[in-house]
Design an enzyme around this catalytic site. Sequence first.
Site, PDB file in Angstrom:
ATOM      1  N   ALA A  91       0.819  -1.210   0.000  1.00 53.25           N
ATOM      2  CA  ALA A  91       0.000   0.000   0.000  1.00 53.25           C
ATOM      3  C   ALA A  91       0.853   1.260   0.000  1.00 53.25           C
ATOM      4  O   ALA A  91       0.389   2.330  -0.426  1.00 53.25           O
ATOM      5  CB  ALA A  91      -0.935  -0.005   1.208  1.00 53.25           C
ATOM      6  N   GLU A 138      13.367 -14.932   1.158  1.00 50.44           N
ATOM      7  CA  GLU A 138      13.116 -13.792   2.041  1.00 50.44           C
ATOM      8  C   GLU A 138      12.225 -14.221   3.203  1.00 50.44           C
ATOM      9  O   GLU A 138      12.380 -13.768   4.331  1.00 50.44           O
ATOM     10  CB  GLU A 138      12.452 -12.658   1.256  1.00 50.44           C
ATOM     11  N   HIS A 185      17.727 -11.646  -1.713  1.00 50.18           N
ATOM     12  CA  HIS A 185      17.435 -11.820  -0.286  1.00 50.18           C
ATOM     13  C   HIS A 185      18.163 -13.024   0.321  1.00 50.18           C
ATOM     14  O   HIS A 185      19.187 -12.861   0.963  1.00 50.18           O
ATOM     15  CB  HIS A 185      15.933 -11.890  -0.019  1.00 50.18           C
ATOM     16  N   PRO A 229      14.189   2.129  -2.757  1.00 52.73           N
ATOM     17  CA  PRO A 229      14.610   3.395  -2.128  1.00 52.73           C
ATOM     18  C   PRO A 229      13.440   4.292  -1.728  1.00 52.73           C
ATOM     19  O   PRO A 229      13.536   5.026  -0.738  1.00 52.73           O
ATOM     20  CB  PRO A 229      15.462   4.056  -3.220  1.00 52.73           C
ATOM     21  N   LEU A 230      12.345   4.258  -2.463  1.00 49.35           N
ATOM     22  CA  LEU A 230      11.184   5.071  -2.130  1.00 49.35           C
ATOM     23  C   LEU A 230      10.681   4.765  -0.722  1.00 49.35           C
ATOM     24  O   LEU A 230      10.240   5.660   0.003  1.00 49.35           O
ATOM     25  CB  LEU A 230      10.071   4.825  -3.158  1.00 49.35           C
ATOM     26  N   GLN A 231      10.757   3.493  -0.329  1.00 48.10           N
ATOM     27  CA  GLN A 231      10.249   3.088   0.980  1.00 48.10           C
ATOM     28  C   GLN A 231      11.314   3.085   2.081  1.00 48.10           C
ATOM     29  O   GLN A 231      10.988   3.274   3.246  1.00 48.10           O
ATOM     30  CB  GLN A 231       9.645   1.670   0.902  1.00 48.10           C
TER      31      GLN A 231
END
Length: 655
Positions: free
Chosen positions: A257, A455, A474, A531-533
């Site tokens: 989200a 992961e 991961h 990177p956005l998160q």
Amino acid sequence: MVVSKMVDIDENVDLGRIFGKALRLREKYMDMCRQSFPSLTKHYIHSTGENESDSENQDNQNHLEVESVPITDPWNLEFPGSIGYELGLNNGIVQVYRNKEAKDNSQPIEYPFPSLHEFLEDMKAICDMITDGPLKSYCFHRLSYLSTKFQLHVILNDKRELQAQKSVSHRDFYNIRKVDTHVHAASCMNQKHLLRFIKKTLRTSPHDLVCLDDKQKPMTLEKVFETLNVTSYDLSVDMLDVHADRNTFHRFDKFNAKYNPIGESRLREIFLKTDNYIGGKYFAQILKEVANDLEDSKYQNAELRLSIYGRKMDEWDTLAKWAVEHNVYSDNIRWLIQVPRLYDIYKSNKLVENFQEILRNVFLPLFEVTNDPKSHPELHKFLHYVTGFDSVDDESKPENAFVHKSIPLPQDWCSKDNPPYNYYLYYMYANICVLNHFRAERKMNTFVLRPHCGEAGHIQHLVGGYLLSENISHGLLLRKAPVLQYLYYLAQIGIAMSPLSNNSLFLKYHRNPFPDYLFRGLMVSLSTDDPLQFHFTKEPLMEEYSNATHIWQLSTCDMCELARNSVLMSGFPHHEPTSTQVKHHWLGPHHEKQGTTGNDITRTNVPDIRVAYRHETMVDELSHLFRSVCTRDFLTNAPLTKNDATLPNPSFKGT
């Protein structure tokens, strides 16, 4: 004394039998799909274990200059003529026929790929191996030994490594090449960058028609924000709310989200999608800004992941048209295609009838453009810069069934349940197998499989990754599977790790196994994931290195080794014409050779002492396993027999 000696030899013969067959299984799958397998390990599992690289290291190392010339017109490519083959889908795998008669008689070209039954047998063999108690103890001790051995190496050679780095003029960690080996294109910018871009676009292009309203009428960008009751002045990083926080831990749904700026899926569609009302115009602009930042830094590169969902046949053409029309290209970027495992959602929404439809939509256009490049001209151009495929989604989702012999074939998978992870992975691998041989025959670039793996979820995911994937992303669960971790070490399987991402999703930073993997000698690299998160700075990859260096007290030699690993793992070309031999330029013309012969400290800033240590340690491990190989014939080049399916030997007692 004599009896003790004989027991030791028998134990090592059993070890050679077990690990030799496990490694040969991986070699079989890598060769079948034209993926890479380390030459040193291959030498040991097919010979008496003598070190062939000693003579290599005696060679006089010549530093040949290989320049990487920027590509000025990336879309100006040759178009080979059509060869007129027929294509068809058989049990989920695209088949190539030389003519219509061959297709009518079901006589496809025999490009090699494993049957599902063969894959299941091989997977069972590895699963039996990793659950063997004595073998788990043995591998745990070997991994502990590798960790301790590295600590001793650091105590003895740390200052020598630093001195070797100081003696190299010009080169340091900041100006060696490094590749972000795992980053998603839709979140490759940081939150401040996205905010700045949205504000700028709202100010300069408020009257652009960007989407359709509920009545299917076009809406301007200004109108979209009016309906949200938000102005450019109101926007802030906090309002965007795209950064992962404590609430996303073990909540992949909340993490997904976060891709929606201000919690609005409409803004995600407008700014972060390639297939939308404006043809992905804004997404292309922001990606080009990210590419410009990489080009300004010069030494940072990225492999961005774009999505193909498999819902429609024209998805490939839409994506390729977007890339070509908006000129989304950079010498610092290559593309990977991620295929989300979302069959259950598509089925529930009646977008597909069965799983085979997804496979057809994902792979058939690739065969068509290989058969006749002019049938999909933009796609032919775009694929030149695609290096591989990824399989993505939340691995922690419960699976209703493991892959077994009675599992339905793709055309019969009509239930609303999502197929298991390894079912997805096998059919992706099998299609890539056939496609790679077809494209190699046409002298076109081939692809690798580099999925999200390990992961979360079941350990069997890592077994599938071991057999089918060139690299994985991961790999956290390897920390719980010593046998698999040791196999990943011996096979030098690349693992792109993202500790900051894991810290917000599945594993807190201080528990991350990354330093253990690095010190033991697994082929690991640092990557950013999203990177956005997860990142705050303009250079998220450097932020990742910075955090890891401070928390785990990595040396400059460790950092340079990670950077070198990232280039080796990446899909940037090194077998193409000189103008694009970027790996030769970044690492040196001999980078594919073993040991110090393959290292050029003037390019990598990795001291020969470190490279020699890694090489000699691997030679020692392989020699330890296969030193008694000459007493038996189980490591010949003969194909594996049915009796070889169960690898652990009942008489194995460990050491």
